[in-house]
Design a protein around this motif. Structure first.
Motif, short mmCIF file in Angstrom:
data_model
loop_
_atom_site.label_atom_id
_atom_site.label_comp_id
_atom_site.label_asym_id
_atom_site.label_seq_id
_atom_site.Cartn_x
_atom_site.Cartn_y
_atom_site.Cartn_z
N SER A 1 34.53 -0.49 -36.25
CA SER A 1 33.60 -1.58 -35.99
C SER A 1 34.31 -2.82 -35.44
CB SER A 1 32.81 -1.91 -37.26
OG SER A 1 33.60 -2.67 -38.13
N GLU A 2 35.63 -2.81 -35.47
CA GLU A 2 36.41 -3.93 -34.92
C GLU A 2 37.20 -3.51 -33.69
OE1 GLU A 2 38.56 -4.43 -38.77
OE2 GLU A 2 38.02 -6.54 -38.54
N ILE B 1 27.64 -4.60 -37.94
CA ILE B 1 29.02 -5.08 -37.81
C ILE B 1 29.30 -6.18 -38.83
CG2 ILE B 1 28.66 -6.84 -36.01
CD1 ILE B 1 31.21 -5.62 -34.66
N LEU B 2 28.32 -7.05 -39.08
CA LEU B 2 28.53 -8.09 -40.10
C LEU B 2 28.73 -7.44 -41.47
CD1 LEU B 2 25.97 -10.91 -39.17
CD2 LEU B 2 28.45 -10.93 -38.92
N ALA B 3 27.96 -6.40 -41.74
CA ALA B 3 28.06 -5.74 -43.05
C ALA B 3 29.45 -5.17 -43.27
CB ALA B 3 26.99 -4.66 -43.17
N SER B 4 30.08 -4.73 -42.19
CA SER B 4 31.40 -4.14 -42.37
C SER B 4 32.47 -5.22 -42.61
CB SER B 4 31.76 -3.26 -41.17
OG SER B 4 32.15 -4.05 -40.09
N GLY C 1 27.60 -0.11 -24.25
CA GLY C 1 28.96 0.40 -24.36
C GLY C 1 29.89 -0.47 -25.19
N ASP C 2 29.47 -1.71 -25.46
CA ASP C 2 30.39 -2.58 -26.18
C ASP C 2 29.75 -3.30 -27.36
OD1 ASP C 2 28.76 -4.25 -24.79
OD2 ASP C 2 30.33 -5.18 -23.58
N LYS C 3 28.49 -3.00 -27.66
CA LYS C 3 27.82 -3.72 -28.73
C LYS C 3 27.39 -2.79 -29.87
CE LYS C 3 25.90 -7.71 -26.29
NZ LYS C 3 26.18 -7.35 -24.87
N LEU C 4 27.38 -3.38 -31.06
CA LEU C 4 26.81 -2.68 -32.24
C LEU C 4 25.61 -3.49 -32.70
CD1 LEU C 4 29.99 -1.87 -34.37
CD2 LEU C 4 28.84 -0.43 -32.68
N ALA D 1 32.55 -10.93 -36.54
CA ALA D 1 32.54 -12.34 -36.92
C ALA D 1 33.94 -12.92 -37.03
CB ALA D 1 31.80 -12.53 -38.24
N ASN D 2 34.92 -12.08 -37.31
CA ASN D 2 36.28 -12.58 -37.51
C ASN D 2 37.12 -12.54 -36.24
OD1 ASN D 2 35.91 -13.00 -40.29
ND2 ASN D 2 36.23 -10.83 -40.70
N ASP D 3 36.50 -12.24 -35.13
CA ASP D 3 37.28 -12.13 -33.90
C ASP D 3 36.65 -12.89 -32.74
OD1 ASP D 3 39.54 -11.26 -32.56
OD2 ASP D 3 38.54 -9.48 -31.75
N PHE D 4 35.89 -13.93 -33.08
CA PHE D 4 35.45 -14.86 -32.04
C PHE D 4 35.58 -16.27 -32.63
CE2 PHE D 4 31.56 -17.19 -32.94
CZ PHE D 4 31.20 -16.63 -34.16
N SER D 5 35.73 -17.24 -31.76
CA SER D 5 35.99 -18.61 -32.24
C SER D 5 35.07 -19.61 -31.55
CB SER D 5 37.43 -18.99 -31.95
OG SER D 5 37.63 -19.07 -30.55
#
Lengths: 186, 186
Positions: free
Chosen positions: B105-106, A102-105, A94-97, A20-24
């Motif tokens: 996770s990042e 991922i939000l929980a982390s 290969g690129d998704k969680l 969530a912190n790495d897309f805009s």
DNA sequence: GTCTATACAAAGATAGAC
DNA sequence: GTCTATCTTTGTATAGAC
């Protein structure tokens, strides 16, 4: 598809990949070929968008599980396999969680309503697994020591952890072998 | 403590709480009561800092495990308990995850050398666990079906996943019960 | 090794025209 | 519902004085 829906689906993908912190809003705008302001029209704040995406993801999960439950004649082990296949598929990308994994982390800094929604997602998983194990224990389909809820927690935690590790190793076989190992225990 | 070291330790804490994409040099500067530019002197780029922190974290882990291995007379189950206690302690903080769990996770967008360092951290864990299980199986201290490496992967994945879920639920007991359940299986 | 000052880009967000 | 234009703040980073 409605713009609102397109935004949700694309955000889901981006969050599963980058968090969530790495897309805009700019990323979304570029890929959807609209302007940032249009996205703010549908979701004024980023947390509004994240909340909508999480709810959407939970609804997809509910549909998937309801579908699995539909056919009562299906054996427990078969249901479990189909459930786990969902994650094997995800891992193959290969690129998704898992979105909520991922939000929980990244949960520090999220507002309470978003945290609540992520917890609801976790609860849906654990409740489904617990019931599955409980019924299978009662009718003798599965055997295991410990409680059904404990086993559900183990299964769910393991998958969430293994997804992360598997992607980091760039080795989908990691998740596969962990799942195989888990299934040996019931 | 040297400034360089102070920066590393504080960054470790911040990343364990908020992740790599949600802390800034400004945060570090404020809490250390120095200026941003001073941090750039020690670590020109953020990825330099993250790499140093990850290496530092791995070294702490190695020390911890070497310490555990020191005393050969200690029973396997006791060693395992001490290993797991490390995570129970972490969970009690209520706001921290495993540094490499959250970094993993990042991981999209990290440079290759950082990804490598995170993988090394995972490898240290799994190798230690595998050897522990292997030896315990050979001398009859533990019994389990499946391979020692498979069991190691299960243990490690489960802990990583349960840490995340436990924090989201704001319930350290979740991790505790998952660990108890795991120990019932060996 | 730390500071001041500054550059530069990006992010989240809003106002108002169409 | 989408656009242009604009604002404000923050993040990362560098130059050069002390």
């Amino acid at each position: 598809m409605l713009t609102r829906e397109k935004i949700i689906v694309l955000t889901r993908d981006l969050v599963q990949e980058r968090g969530a912190n790495d897309f805009s809003y700019q990323d979304l705008a570029d890929q959807l070929k609209i302007k940032k302001a249009s996205i703010h029209y549908h979701f004024p704040h980023k947390n509004d968008l994240l909340l909508a995406v999480t709810k959407h993801y939970s609804n997809e999960l509910k549909d998937f599980l309801n579908n699995l439950n539909q056919n009562d004649s299906v054996k427990t082990r078969k249901k479990l396999t189909k459930y786990l296949d969902m994650y094997l598929e995800l891992s193959k990308s290969g690129d998704k969680l898992c979105l909520c994994g991922i939000l929980a982390s990244e949960i520090q800094g999220f507002p309470a309503n978003l945290v609540r929604e992520i917890n609801i997602f976790f609860q849906i998983h654990e409740t489904w697994l617990r019931k599955l194990f409980q019924e299978a224990q009662e009718n003798g389909e599965l055997e295991f020591s410990g409680s059904a809820s404990g086993l559900a927690a183990i299964f769910f935690s393991t998958i969430q952890g293994a997804l992360i590790i598997s992607r980091t190793k760039k080795d989908p076989k990691y998740l596969k072998s962990v799942i195989k190992e888990l299934l040996n225990w019931v």
